[in-house]
Design an enzyme around this catalytic site. Structure first.
Site, PDB file in Angstrom:
ATOM      1  N   ASP A  21      57.644 -37.629 -18.496  1.00 39.19           N
ATOM      2  CA  ASP A  21      57.572 -38.426 -17.281  1.00 39.19           C
ATOM      3  C   ASP A  21      56.206 -38.293 -16.602  1.00 39.19           C
ATOM      4  O   ASP A  21      55.560 -37.249 -16.710  1.00 39.19           O
ATOM      5  CB  ASP A  21      58.686 -37.955 -16.328  1.00 39.19           C
ATOM      6  CG  ASP A  21      59.062 -39.001 -15.304  1.00 39.19           C
ATOM      7  OD1 ASP A  21      58.502 -40.119 -15.352  1.00 39.19           O
ATOM      8  OD2 ASP A  21      59.903 -38.710 -14.447  1.00 39.19           O
ATOM      9  N   GLY A  22      55.799 -39.354 -15.924  1.00 40.29           N
ATOM     10  CA  GLY A  22      54.586 -39.286 -15.112  1.00 40.29           C
ATOM     11  C   GLY A  22      53.399 -40.064 -15.647  1.00 40.29           C
ATOM     12  O   GLY A  22      52.302 -39.978 -15.083  1.00 40.29           O
ATOM     13  N   TRP A  26      50.009 -40.869 -13.498  1.00 41.77           N
ATOM     14  CA  TRP A  26      48.748 -40.344 -14.049  1.00 41.77           C
ATOM     15  C   TRP A  26      47.698 -41.456 -14.066  1.00 41.77           C
ATOM     16  O   TRP A  26      46.555 -41.245 -13.677  1.00 41.77           O
ATOM     17  CB  TRP A  26      49.009 -39.821 -15.464  1.00 41.77           C
ATOM     18  CG  TRP A  26      47.857 -39.127 -16.115  1.00 41.77           C
ATOM     19  CD1 TRP A  26      47.544 -37.805 -16.051  1.00 41.77           C
ATOM     20  CD2 TRP A  26      46.856 -39.730 -16.952  1.00 41.77           C
ATOM     21  NE1 TRP A  26      46.420 -37.534 -16.787  1.00 41.77           N
ATOM     22  CE2 TRP A  26      45.973 -38.696 -17.352  1.00 41.77           C
ATOM     23  CE3 TRP A  26      46.602 -41.027 -17.402  1.00 41.77           C
ATOM     24  CZ2 TRP A  26      44.873 -38.918 -18.186  1.00 41.77           C
ATOM     25  CZ3 TRP A  26      45.502 -41.246 -18.232  1.00 41.77           C
ATOM     26  CH2 TRP A  26      44.651 -40.205 -18.608  1.00 41.77           C
ATOM     27  N   GLU A  68      67.573 -48.224 -19.803  1.00 40.21           N
ATOM     28  CA  GLU A  68      67.173 -48.780 -18.487  1.00 40.21           C
ATOM     29  C   GLU A  68      65.722 -49.284 -18.497  1.00 40.21           C
ATOM     30  O   GLU A  68      65.360 -50.145 -17.699  1.00 40.21           O
ATOM     31  CB  GLU A  68      67.329 -47.725 -17.380  1.00 40.21           C
ATOM     32  CG  GLU A  68      68.773 -47.384 -17.027  1.00 40.21           C
ATOM     33  CD  GLU A  68      69.477 -46.503 -18.074  1.00 40.21           C
ATOM     34  OE1 GLU A  68      68.782 -45.753 -18.794  1.00 40.21           O
ATOM     35  OE2 GLU A  68      70.716 -46.593 -18.186  1.00 40.21           O
ATOM     36  N   ASN A  69      64.906 -48.743 -19.414  1.00 37.98           N
ATOM     37  CA  ASN A  69      63.492 -49.146 -19.440  1.00 37.98           C
ATOM     38  C   ASN A  69      63.292 -50.626 -19.794  1.00 37.98           C
ATOM     39  O   ASN A  69      62.241 -51.205 -19.517  1.00 37.98           O
ATOM     40  CB  ASN A  69      62.679 -48.277 -20.408  1.00 37.98           C
ATOM     41  CG  ASN A  69      62.398 -46.892 -19.902  1.00 37.98           C
ATOM     42  OD1 ASN A  69      62.197 -45.951 -20.680  1.00 37.98           O
ATOM     43  ND2 ASN A  69      62.370 -46.713 -18.578  1.00 37.98           N
ATOM     44  N   ARG A  72      61.957 -52.886 -17.010  1.00 36.65           N
ATOM     45  CA  ARG A  72      60.563 -52.837 -16.520  1.00 36.65           C
ATOM     46  C   ARG A  72      59.898 -54.195 -16.747  1.00 36.65           C
ATOM     47  O   ARG A  72      60.387 -55.012 -17.529  1.00 36.65           O
ATOM     48  CB  ARG A  72      59.791 -51.747 -17.266  1.00 36.65           C
ATOM     49  CG  ARG A  72      60.284 -50.374 -16.875  1.00 36.65           C
ATOM     50  CD  ARG A  72      59.340 -49.288 -17.319  1.00 36.65           C
ATOM     51  NE  ARG A  72      59.802 -48.020 -16.766  1.00 36.65           N
ATOM     52  CZ  ARG A  72      59.090 -46.914 -16.688  1.00 36.65           C
ATOM     53  NH1 ARG A  72      57.858 -46.890 -17.150  1.00 36.65           N
ATOM     54  NH2 ARG A  72      59.578 -45.814 -16.173  1.00 36.65           N
ATOM     55  N   SER A 197      68.550 -38.078 -15.925  1.00 40.63           N
ATOM     56  CA  SER A 197      68.322 -39.492 -16.228  1.00 40.63           C
ATOM     57  C   SER A 197      69.046 -39.981 -17.480  1.00 40.63           C
ATOM     58  O   SER A 197      68.440 -40.603 -18.350  1.00 40.63           O
ATOM     59  CB  SER A 197      66.815 -39.778 -16.341  1.00 40.63           C
ATOM     60  OG  SER A 197      66.198 -39.505 -15.120  1.00 40.63           O
TER      61      SER A 197
HETATM   62  C1  FPP Z   1      57.726 -42.156 -18.367  1.00 44.50           C
HETATM   63  O1  FPP Z   1      56.625 -42.293 -17.515  1.00 44.50           O
HETATM   64  C2  FPP Z   1      57.388 -42.583 -19.719  1.00 44.50           C
HETATM   65  C3  FPP Z   1      58.004 -43.584 -20.403  1.00 44.50           C
HETATM   66  C4  FPP Z   1      59.091 -44.385 -19.853  1.00 44.50           C
HETATM   67  C5  FPP Z   1      57.590 -43.947 -21.748  1.00 44.50           C
HETATM   68  C6  FPP Z   1      57.270 -42.820 -22.655  1.00 44.50           C
HETATM   69  C7  FPP Z   1      56.293 -43.338 -23.616  1.00 44.50           C
HETATM   70  C8  FPP Z   1      55.267 -42.663 -24.078  1.00 44.50           C
HETATM   71  C9  FPP Z   1      55.044 -41.222 -23.836  1.00 44.50           C
HETATM   72  C10 FPP Z   1      54.264 -43.420 -24.844  1.00 44.50           C
HETATM   73  C11 FPP Z   1      54.112 -42.866 -26.199  1.00 44.50           C
HETATM   74  C12 FPP Z   1      55.201 -43.273 -27.054  1.00 44.50           C
HETATM   75  C13 FPP Z   1      55.393 -42.786 -28.261  1.00 44.50           C
HETATM   76  C14 FPP Z   1      56.437 -41.765 -28.451  1.00 44.50           C
HETATM   77  C15 FPP Z   1      54.645 -43.230 -29.431  1.00 44.50           C
HETATM   78  P1  FPP Z   1      56.682 -43.364 -16.352  1.00 44.50           P
HETATM   79  O2  FPP Z   1      56.095 -44.619 -16.855  1.00 44.50           O
HETATM   80  O3  FPP Z   1      58.080 -43.479 -15.854  1.00 44.50           O
HETATM   81  O4  FPP Z   1      55.768 -42.688 -15.274  1.00 44.50           O
HETATM   82  P2  FPP Z   1      55.927 -42.750 -13.687  1.00 44.50           P
HETATM   83  O5  FPP Z   1      57.235 -42.095 -13.365  1.00 44.50           O
HETATM   84  O6  FPP Z   1      54.761 -41.954 -13.218  1.00 44.50           O
HETATM   85  O7  FPP Z   1      55.866 -44.177 -13.288  1.00 44.50           O
END
Ligand code: FPP
Length: 253
Positions: A21-22, A26, A68-69, A72, A197
């Protein structure tokens, strides 16, 4: 003694699950679009998987995309799917070099055709690797998994191939997406959020939960070692008392 030396001499978690997460925060911190965060998350993925593999962890499971994603913005969903497809392909030589067996859980049929094809190819070419199993959770939600598991079991009962009285923990385990994985020992979530989650709820029944403020793109081996060190210094009682565990420890040493 450094952290790595310390954790190496102690019990290593067999299965680590990570809620990465994050990424968005970032990227925002640097005035960039959210996808910039996702793109910069790949180094952290490598560090976590190779770091875990080097100390003897058998399985790492990553929450890459939840059910849920899909809600987005389309631009972000498309970019994540493209990133997944491209990076899976690109990483194959490293998977082979490091003995990484790729696996996937979730409602995989939701994935775009190209992403699903690539995933299947990578699973196939890495299937004989034995050092570590790397599972991508894609279009994954624990409630969806448990619902689908209940349907599978109910169908077997209805068809007369399973007796209702034979349903136990193991039958449930065998009908989950994670039937080929051990229970989760340690769950790591980055970015300071302290929630599950909808992730691996059955599998994490006895997992130790570790939360860190580090944003996922900044996560490195040292952060993994800290999580494992914390895990090793907690007492996992599995419902027993400390005294019972001390007794068991004395009997085995
Ligand atoms: C959460 O951060 C991250 C995700 C929903 C996606 C995870 C995907 C990756 C790590 C990309 C790499 C993928 C692979 C495995 C090849 P967020 O977007 O919810 O961050 P936020 O909470 O700061 O908005």
């Amino acid at each position: 003694m450094n952290l790595l030396e310390q954790i190496k001499n102690n019990k290593i978690p067999k299965h680590i699950a990570i809620i990465m997460d994050g990424n968005g925060r970032w990227a925002k911190k640097q005035g960039m679009a959210r996808i910039f965060g996702h793109r910069n998350a790949l180094t952290a993925v490598r560090e976590a998987v190779i770091g875990a593999s080097e100390i003897g962890t058998e399985a790492v499971t990553l929450y890459a995309f939840s059910t849920e994603n899909w809600n987005r913005p389309k631009l972000e969903v498309d970019a994540l799917m493209t990133l997944l497809t491209k990076s899976l392909k690109k990483e194959v030589p490293d998977f082979q070099k490091n003995g990484v067996k790729v696996n996937a859980i979730g409602r995989l049929t939701d994935l775009p055709k190209k992403a699903l094809e690539t995933l299947k190819e990578v699973i196939d070419v890495t299937k004989t690797n034995t050092k570590i199993t790397l599972t991508f959770s894609l279009s994954y939600g624990s409630r969806e998994e448990i619902t689908s598991c209940i349907k599978k079991i109910a169908t077997k009962v209805k068809e007369g191939v399973l007796d209702i009285n034979a349903i136990n923990d193991n039958v449930v385990h065998q009908n989950l997406y994670t039937h080929n994985l051990p229970d989760v020992d340690l769950m790591i979530r980055t970015s300071g959020e302290q929630r599950l989650s909808n992730y691996l709820l059955w599998q994490m029944a006895y997992a130790e939960l570790y939360f860190t403020d580090v944003l996922w793109p900044d996560f490195r081996r040292e952060d993994l070692y800290k999580a494992i060190y914390t895990y090793q210094n907690r007492e996992r009682r599995f419902g027993k008392t400390s005294e019972q565990l001390d007794g068991e420890h004395e009997q085995t040493t």
